[in-house]
Write a protein that holds these residues in place. Structure first.
Motif, short mmCIF file in Angstrom:
data_model
loop_
_atom_site.label_atom_id
_atom_site.label_comp_id
_atom_site.label_asym_id
_atom_site.label_seq_id
_atom_site.Cartn_x
_atom_site.Cartn_y
_atom_site.Cartn_z
N LEU A 280 -2.06 -2.24 -0.28
CA LEU A 280 -2.00 -1.88 1.25
C LEU A 280 -3.51 -1.24 1.52
O LEU A 280 -3.97 -1.61 2.62
CB LEU A 280 -1.00 -0.90 1.41
CG LEU A 280 -0.87 -0.35 2.93
CD1 LEU A 280 -0.74 -1.49 3.88
CD2 LEU A 280 0.13 0.74 3.19
N GLY A 281 -3.92 -0.55 0.59
CA GLY A 281 -5.29 0.10 0.94
C GLY A 281 -6.32 -0.86 0.91
O GLY A 281 -7.31 -0.93 1.68
N THR A 282 -6.26 -1.80 -0.11
CA THR A 282 -7.25 -3.08 0.03
C THR A 282 -7.24 -3.75 1.34
O THR A 282 -8.35 -4.35 1.83
CB THR A 282 -6.85 -4.08 -1.06
OG1 THR A 282 -7.24 -3.18 -2.55
CG2 THR A 282 -8.09 -5.06 -1.14
N ILE A 283 -6.15 -4.01 1.76
CA ILE A 283 -6.07 -4.82 3.01
C ILE A 283 -6.35 -4.28 4.30
O ILE A 283 -7.17 -4.75 5.06
CB ILE A 283 -4.25 -5.14 3.36
CG1 ILE A 283 -3.81 -6.11 2.16
CG2 ILE A 283 -4.06 -5.74 4.66
CD1 ILE A 283 -2.02 -6.37 2.25
N ILE A 284 -6.14 -2.86 4.27
CA ILE A 284 -6.65 -2.03 5.45
C ILE A 284 -8.24 -2.10 5.36
O ILE A 284 -8.84 -2.05 6.61
CB ILE A 284 -6.08 -0.73 5.35
CG1 ILE A 284 -4.41 -0.47 5.45
CG2 ILE A 284 -6.63 0.49 6.44
CD1 ILE A 284 -3.78 0.74 5.50
N ALA A 285 -8.65 -1.83 4.32
CA ALA A 285 -10.29 -1.88 4.18
C ALA A 285 -10.94 -3.30 4.71
O ALA A 285 -11.85 -3.12 5.21
CB ALA A 285 -10.40 -1.56 2.87
N ALA B 200 6.53 -4.77 -2.15
CA ALA B 200 6.94 -3.77 -1.10
C ALA B 200 8.56 -4.15 -0.85
O ALA B 200 9.48 -3.32 -0.66
CB ALA B 200 6.38 -3.82 0.32
N ALA B 201 8.88 -5.33 -0.96
CA ALA B 201 10.38 -5.79 -0.84
C ALA B 201 11.10 -5.25 -1.94
O ALA B 201 12.39 -4.76 -1.82
CB ALA B 201 10.33 -7.20 -0.82
N ASP B 202 10.64 -5.23 -3.33
CA ASP B 202 11.31 -4.69 -4.25
C ASP B 202 11.50 -3.10 -4.08
O ASP B 202 12.54 -2.57 -4.43
CB ASP B 202 10.57 -4.91 -5.57
CG ASP B 202 10.75 -6.27 -5.93
OD1 ASP B 202 11.59 -6.98 -5.37
OD2 ASP B 202 9.88 -6.79 -6.97
N TYR B 203 10.32 -2.49 -3.55
CA TYR B 203 10.45 -1.02 -3.68
C TYR B 203 11.41 -0.49 -2.65
O TYR B 203 12.28 0.30 -2.64
CB TYR B 203 9.13 -0.43 -3.08
CG TYR B 203 8.79 0.90 -2.58
CD1 TYR B 203 9.15 1.91 -3.46
CD2 TYR B 203 8.93 1.15 -1.29
CE1 TYR B 203 9.11 3.18 -3.25
CE2 TYR B 203 8.64 2.73 -0.85
CZ TYR B 203 8.89 3.65 -1.89
OH TYR B 203 8.85 5.16 -1.54
N GLY C 60 3.65 -1.86 -15.80
CA GLY C 60 4.36 -0.55 -15.74
C GLY C 60 3.87 0.30 -14.75
O GLY C 60 4.20 1.51 -14.59
N LEU C 61 3.13 -0.20 -13.69
CA LEU C 61 2.64 0.56 -12.61
C LEU C 61 3.45 1.01 -11.62
O LEU C 61 3.21 2.17 -11.01
CB LEU C 61 1.22 -0.05 -11.82
CG LEU C 61 0.02 -0.37 -12.62
CD1 LEU C 61 -1.04 -1.03 -12.02
CD2 LEU C 61 -0.78 0.88 -13.44
N GLY C 62 4.30 0.28 -11.50
CA GLY C 62 5.57 0.47 -10.52
C GLY C 62 5.32 -0.01 -9.27
O GLY C 62 4.11 -0.35 -8.74
N THR C 63 6.40 0.01 -8.24
CA THR C 63 6.22 -0.90 -7.08
C THR C 63 5.28 0.22 -5.97
O THR C 63 4.67 -0.27 -5.01
CB THR C 63 7.49 -1.26 -6.52
OG1 THR C 63 8.34 -0.16 -6.49
CG2 THR C 63 8.22 -2.27 -7.23
N ILE C 64 5.58 1.44 -6.13
CA ILE C 64 5.00 2.37 -5.37
C ILE C 64 3.37 2.12 -5.41
O ILE C 64 2.61 2.23 -4.33
CB ILE C 64 5.29 4.09 -5.41
CG1 ILE C 64 6.73 4.00 -5.04
CG2 ILE C 64 4.39 4.93 -4.75
CD1 ILE C 64 7.35 5.28 -5.46
N VAL C 65 2.87 2.52 -6.61
CA VAL C 65 1.38 2.70 -7.01
C VAL C 65 0.76 0.81 -6.69
O VAL C 65 -0.39 1.04 -5.87
CB VAL C 65 1.06 2.70 -8.49
CG1 VAL C 65 -0.43 2.56 -8.78
CG2 VAL C 65 1.54 4.08 -8.67
#
Length: 268
Positions: free
Chosen positions: A245-250, A45-48, A234-239
């Motif tokens: 984030l989705g895992t954390i929320i769950a 997230a910091a990189d993004y 190569g997934l990128g910072t967004i993905v």
């Protein structure tokens, strides 16, 4: 790494039957899982924010520091462990800790070796003052604002130190993301072995593991997000950020509904 001596639970004598709850979660398997997710997201997230959105390190640091302060105000307002406010603060402090180290290295030209030594000293000083004031470093007895302040300051320095140490090994020493992740994973495994079989002090073991999960998570975050030509997937910072984030929320939702992680402080 949860067991502590009975002296770690000492609290002021109170003429009341009210239960005093710890303001931070009990140390369980899901604690370590979500902590690893949080530090991984902190790196990506910091990189993004700084690179992909073009905010730059300085602007990103100022924005995220302000957001972190707001989150900590919410966290300190709780008088017991509340999953969403606690883990929001952890995610944000992970991002800010990463940015602190990145600013020192990229904007001020401080070497990774120097930043690693600097934050090691800052963390040691925090623990020394904490212990001198409270006579314990137990994370099972964070029930006052003063102890919680020491706790969060230590957490900030563990993230900054973990970022510096991870980058030092992966970049300056040239091990790469995967090898660095494996190395720190082995260190954590050795701490677990020491705790379960060799009598490693639980408080020491906890803080060492907390430090080393930062470069472990950051290394695998970089491994997933960085381009293939730089040794990543190569997934990128967004993905990558969205995935964690989705895992954390769950996990936080699961903790909240089941009231998992709550820990009463033993009263004497």
């Amino acid at each position: 790494m949860t067991a502590i001596s009975s002296s770690d639970h000492k609290v002021p004598s109170m003429q009341t039957s009210a239960v005093v709850y710890n303001r931070v979660p009990a140390v369980t398997a899901d604690f370590w899982l979500i902590k690893l997710m949080a530090v991984t997201m902190g790196e990506t997230a910091a990189d993004y924010l700084a690179v992909n959105l073009g905010f730059g390190l300085t602007t990103t640091s100022l924005i995220m520091s302000a957001v972190l302060i707001g989150a900590l105000v919410l966290q300190f307002a709780q008088k017991r462990y509340v999953p969403w406010s606690y883990w929001l603060a952890v995610v944000l402090i992970s991002i800010v800790g990463t940015l602190v180290t990145d600013n020192l290295v990229d904007n001020f030209g401080v070497s990774l070796m120097t930043t690693t030594i600097l934050f090691t000293g800052a963390l040691a000083a925090t623990f020394a003052v904490w212990f001198a004031s409270e006579k314990t470093l137990s994370i099972h007895a964070i029930f006052t604002t003063k102890r919680e302040a020491f706790y969060w300051l230590a957490i900030l320095f563990t993230f900054a130190l973990g970022t510096a140490a991870g980058d030092l090994v992966a970049e300056a020493f040239g091990l790469g993301y995967l090898a660095t992740g494996v190395l720190f994973g082995m260190i954590i495994a050795s701490l677990m072995f020491g705790y379960f079989f060799l009598g490693l002090d639980p408080i020491l073991g906890f803080w060492l593991a907390y430090i080393f999960t930062r470069p472990l998570g950051a290394s695998f975050g970089d491994l997933l997000s960085q381009p293939i030509q730089y040794g990543g997937f190569g997934l990128g910072t967004i993905v990558t950020s969205a995935l964690f984030l989705g895992t954390i929320i769950a996990i936080v939702a699961w903790m909240s509904f089941g009231r998992r992680g709550e820990e009463p402080v033993a009263m004497n």
